[in-house]
Scaffold this motif. Structure first.
Motif, PDB file in Angstrom:
ATOM      1  N   ALA A 267      -1.946  -8.111 -16.552  1.00  0.00           N
ATOM      2  CA  ALA A 267      -1.360  -9.296 -17.159  1.00  0.00           C
ATOM      3  C   ALA A 267      -0.780 -10.232 -16.105  1.00  0.00           C
ATOM      4  O   ALA A 267      -0.669 -11.421 -16.323  1.00  0.00           O
ATOM      5  N   ARG A 268      -0.428  -9.711 -14.956  1.00  0.00           N
ATOM      6  CA  ARG A 268       0.133 -10.528 -13.875  1.00  0.00           C
ATOM      7  C   ARG A 268      -0.926 -10.977 -12.875  1.00  0.00           C
ATOM      8  O   ARG A 268      -0.607 -11.484 -11.815  1.00  0.00           O
ATOM      9  N   GLY A 269      -2.187 -10.747 -13.209  1.00  0.00           N
ATOM     10  CA  GLY A 269      -3.264 -11.182 -12.338  1.00  0.00           C
ATOM     11  C   GLY A 269      -3.551 -10.234 -11.182  1.00  0.00           C
ATOM     12  O   GLY A 269      -4.259 -10.598 -10.250  1.00  0.00           O
ATOM     13  N   LEU A 270      -3.030  -9.027 -11.255  1.00  0.00           N
ATOM     14  CA  LEU A 270      -3.267  -8.054 -10.197  1.00  0.00           C
ATOM     15  C   LEU A 270      -4.578  -7.333 -10.450  1.00  0.00           C
ATOM     16  O   LEU A 270      -4.905  -6.994 -11.584  1.00  0.00           O
ATOM     17  N   LYS A 271      -5.317  -7.091  -9.380  1.00  0.00           N
ATOM     18  CA  LYS A 271      -6.560  -6.341  -9.497  1.00  0.00           C
ATOM     19  C   LYS A 271      -6.216  -4.850  -9.494  1.00  0.00           C
ATOM     20  O   LYS A 271      -5.551  -4.363  -8.588  1.00  0.00           O
ATOM     21  N   VAL A 272      -6.651  -4.137 -10.498  1.00  0.00           N
ATOM     22  CA  VAL A 272      -6.408  -2.698 -10.612  1.00  0.00           C
ATOM     23  C   VAL A 272      -7.725  -1.972 -10.370  1.00  0.00           C
ATOM     24  O   VAL A 272      -8.730  -2.275 -11.010  1.00  0.00           O
TER      25      VAL A 272
ATOM     26  N   LEU B  20      -0.824  -4.046  -0.487  1.00  0.00           N
ATOM     27  CA  LEU B  20      -1.647  -3.192  -1.325  1.00  0.00           C
ATOM     28  C   LEU B  20      -0.748  -2.093  -1.863  1.00  0.00           C
ATOM     29  O   LEU B  20      -0.101  -1.390  -1.086  1.00  0.00           O
ATOM     30  N   LEU B  21      -0.645  -1.960  -3.158  1.00  0.00           N
ATOM     31  CA  LEU B  21       0.186  -0.939  -3.788  1.00  0.00           C
ATOM     32  C   LEU B  21      -0.707   0.194  -4.268  1.00  0.00           C
ATOM     33  O   LEU B  21      -1.706  -0.040  -4.946  1.00  0.00           O
ATOM     34  N   VAL B  22      -0.327   1.410  -3.904  1.00  0.00           N
ATOM     35  CA  VAL B  22      -1.087   2.590  -4.302  1.00  0.00           C
ATOM     36  C   VAL B  22      -0.172   3.497  -5.099  1.00  0.00           C
ATOM     37  O   VAL B  22       0.926   3.821  -4.678  1.00  0.00           O
ATOM     38  N   SER B  23      -0.626   3.894  -6.257  1.00  0.00           N
ATOM     39  CA  SER B  23       0.079   4.874  -7.077  1.00  0.00           C
ATOM     40  C   SER B  23      -0.873   6.051  -7.235  1.00  0.00           C
ATOM     41  O   SER B  23      -2.012   5.868  -7.664  1.00  0.00           O
ATOM     42  N   TRP B  24      -0.399   7.245  -6.874  1.00  0.00           N
ATOM     43  CA  TRP B  24      -1.322   8.377  -6.794  1.00  0.00           C
ATOM     44  C   TRP B  24      -0.638   9.652  -7.239  1.00  0.00           C
ATOM     45  O   TRP B  24       0.581   9.715  -7.360  1.00  0.00           O
ATOM     46  N   VAL B  25      -1.391  10.702  -7.416  1.00  0.00           N
ATOM     47  CA  VAL B  25      -0.866  12.024  -7.721  1.00  0.00           C
ATOM     48  C   VAL B  25      -0.110  12.520  -6.496  1.00  0.00           C
ATOM     49  O   VAL B  25      -0.657  12.522  -5.381  1.00  0.00           O
ATOM     50  N   HIS B  26       1.136  12.924  -6.674  1.00  0.00           N
ATOM     51  CA  HIS B  26       2.008  13.300  -5.554  1.00  0.00           C
ATOM     52  C   HIS B  26       1.378  14.264  -4.569  1.00  0.00           C
ATOM     53  O   HIS B  26       1.493  14.095  -3.359  1.00  0.00           O
TER      54      HIS B  26
END
Length: 155
Positions: free
Chosen positions: A2-7, A33-39
C-alpha cells in the motif's frame, strides 16, 4: 504494498545463495533494503553478505531472547526463540567496476527496538545501536586494502 514498496517472496528461506544474489541485484546507490526472515537463518544470511568482514561472536547465532530494558518478551510466545526486538543492519558499498557482485559489506550493526508494551507505544529503546557494532566495521581504505590483498593472492 500500500505504501508503494516492492515485496519479494521468491527466495526460499534456506536458500542462502539465492538470498545473496537477490540482495545484491536489488541494491542501488543510497538505497535501503529491508529483509524480514526466519530467525534461525539470519546468521547464515549475514555471513553470506559479509563474507569478508570479521564478525563479532554475537552475530554467530540469533539470540534465544533479547528482552528490552523496558519490556520483556511476552511469556506466551511459542517455540524456542523469543527474540523479536533485535535488528541487524548491514552497510554495503559498491566498488568501482559495478555489477551486483561489486557490493561489499563495510559495517554490521545491531539495534534494539524495545517494544514499549502497548500497541500504541513508541519503541522504548528507539533502535539504539548495541555496543558490539564497533567490532564489525571497516573504513573504505581497509575494504580496498583487503580487496587488493585478495586480488594479489589470486595472481
Amino acid at each position: 504494498r500500500a505504501r508503494g514498496l516492492k515485496v519479494r517472496a521468491d527466495v526460499d528461506k534456506a536458500d542462502v545463495d539465492g538470498f545473496n544474489r537477490a540482495v545484491r541485484a536489488s541494491l542501488t546507490n543510497k538505497s535501503t533494503l529491508l529483509v524480514s526472515w526466519v530467525h534461525e537463518y539470519l546468521p547464515d544470511l549475514l555471513r553470506s553478505l559479509a563474507a569478508d568482514l570479521p564478525l563479532a561472536p554475537e552475530f554467530e547465532t540469533w539470540p534465544e531472547r533479547c528482552d528490552a530494558a523496558a519490556w520483556p518478551e511476552p511469556a506466551h510466545l511459542k517455540g524456542g526463540n523469543k527474540c523479536y526486538d533485535l535488528a541487524w543492519q548491514v552497510t554495503m558499498e559498491r566498488r568501482p567496476g559495478g555489477g551486483p557482485e561489486g557490493w561489499t559489506a563495510i559495517k554490521v550493526q545491531a539495534f534494539m527496538q524495545g517494544f514499549g508494551g502497548a500497541a500504541t507505544s513508541a519503541p522504548a529503546e528507539g533502535l539504539r545501536p548495541l555496543a558490539l557494532q564497533r567490532k564489525n566495521s571497516r573504513t573504505p581504505a581497509q575494504v580496498e586494502a583487503a580487496a587488493g590483498a585478495v586480488a594479489g593472492a589470486a595472481t
